[in-house]
Scaffold this motif. Structure first.
Motif, PDB file in Angstrom:
ATOM      1  N   VAL A  11      43.768  37.721  43.397  1.00 43.79           N
ATOM      2  CA  VAL A  11      43.622  38.660  44.513  1.00 43.79           C
ATOM      3  C   VAL A  11      42.726  39.833  44.099  1.00 43.79           C
ATOM      4  CG1 VAL A  11      44.856  40.273  46.018  1.00 43.79           C
ATOM      5  CG2 VAL A  11      45.784  37.993  45.623  1.00 43.79           C
ATOM      6  N   CYS A  12      42.897  40.341  42.882  1.00 40.79           N
ATOM      7  CA  CYS A  12      42.028  41.426  42.390  1.00 40.79           C
ATOM      8  C   CYS A  12      40.563  41.008  42.444  1.00 40.79           C
ATOM      9  CB  CYS A  12      42.396  41.796  40.959  1.00 40.79           C
ATOM     10  SG  CYS A  12      43.942  42.674  40.763  1.00 40.79           S
ATOM     11  N   SER A  13      40.272  39.808  41.977  1.00 44.08           N
ATOM     12  CA  SER A  13      38.892  39.309  41.967  1.00 44.08           C
ATOM     13  C   SER A  13      38.379  39.048  43.376  1.00 44.08           C
ATOM     14  CB  SER A  13      38.806  38.026  41.143  1.00 44.08           C
ATOM     15  OG  SER A  13      39.116  38.297  39.805  1.00 44.08           O
ATOM     16  N   ASP A  14      39.227  38.473  44.222  1.00 48.67           N
ATOM     17  CA  ASP A  14      38.810  38.179  45.602  1.00 48.67           C
ATOM     18  C   ASP A  14      38.475  39.464  46.362  1.00 48.67           C
ATOM     19  OD1 ASP A  14      39.136  35.480  45.164  1.00 48.67           O
ATOM     20  OD2 ASP A  14      41.052  35.339  46.223  1.00 48.67           O
ATOM     21  N   ILE A  15      39.285  40.486  46.186  1.00 49.82           N
ATOM     22  CA  ILE A  15      39.012  41.762  46.866  1.00 49.82           C
ATOM     23  C   ILE A  15      37.756  42.405  46.293  1.00 49.82           C
ATOM     24  CG2 ILE A  15      39.866  44.092  47.339  1.00 49.82           C
ATOM     25  CD1 ILE A  15      42.709  42.873  47.324  1.00 49.82           C
TER      26      ILE A  15
END
Length: 141
Positions: free
Chosen positions: A62-66
């Motif tokens: 999620v950190c990378s996707d955001i």
């Protein structure tokens, strides 16, 4: 043009988050956040605001996707309501994904995507293209 992405499963908290924003330039999500950010990968936002129940909802993916959704210089604001999960672990995940810390407070983290992100790749491609043209023009290679 949509500038801000806001997520909160709680209707009342969502209303609070939306008050200072221009609603015509805001995309609101109330469910399926992880699936929704996958579908939004072609979009870039200046700001992503999340209101989550606990910090464990934001894993490395999620950190990378955001991070991929934010424009260079874009801001990620995370609010949470229960202390389940370590904010220091989340900070570490965000930093390892490329964010820089802007503000850390009780039940809120604000991180940003560095302005320079994405600029080096374009410059490197341009340099390689110029080198390839130079080799082609001299007949060496």
């Amino acid at each position: 043009m949509i500038r801000t992405l806001v997520y909160s499963p709680d209707f009342q908290k969502l209303q609070t988050l939306l008050k200072p924003l221009d609603l015509e330039k805001t995309l609101v999500l109330q469910s399926n956040f992880k699936n929704s950010i996958q579908a939004l990968k072609e979009n870039l936002f200046e700001q992503v605001m999340l209101d989550i129940h606990n910090l464990t909802e934001i894993d490395n993916k999620v950190c990378s996707d955001i991070f991929a959704l934010l424009k260079p210089g874009g801001v990620l604001v995370i609010n949470w309501s229960t202390p389940f999960g370590s904010d220091s672990q989340l900070k570490d995940r965000l930093i390892s994904a490329g964010y820089k810390s802007t503000k850390i407070g009780p039940e809120q983290l604000i991180f940003s995507k560095p302005e320079w992100v994405g600029q080096g790749t374009a410059q490197l491609k341009k340099k390689k293209l110029n080198n390839a043209e130079s080799v082609a023009n001299t007949g060496n290679g």
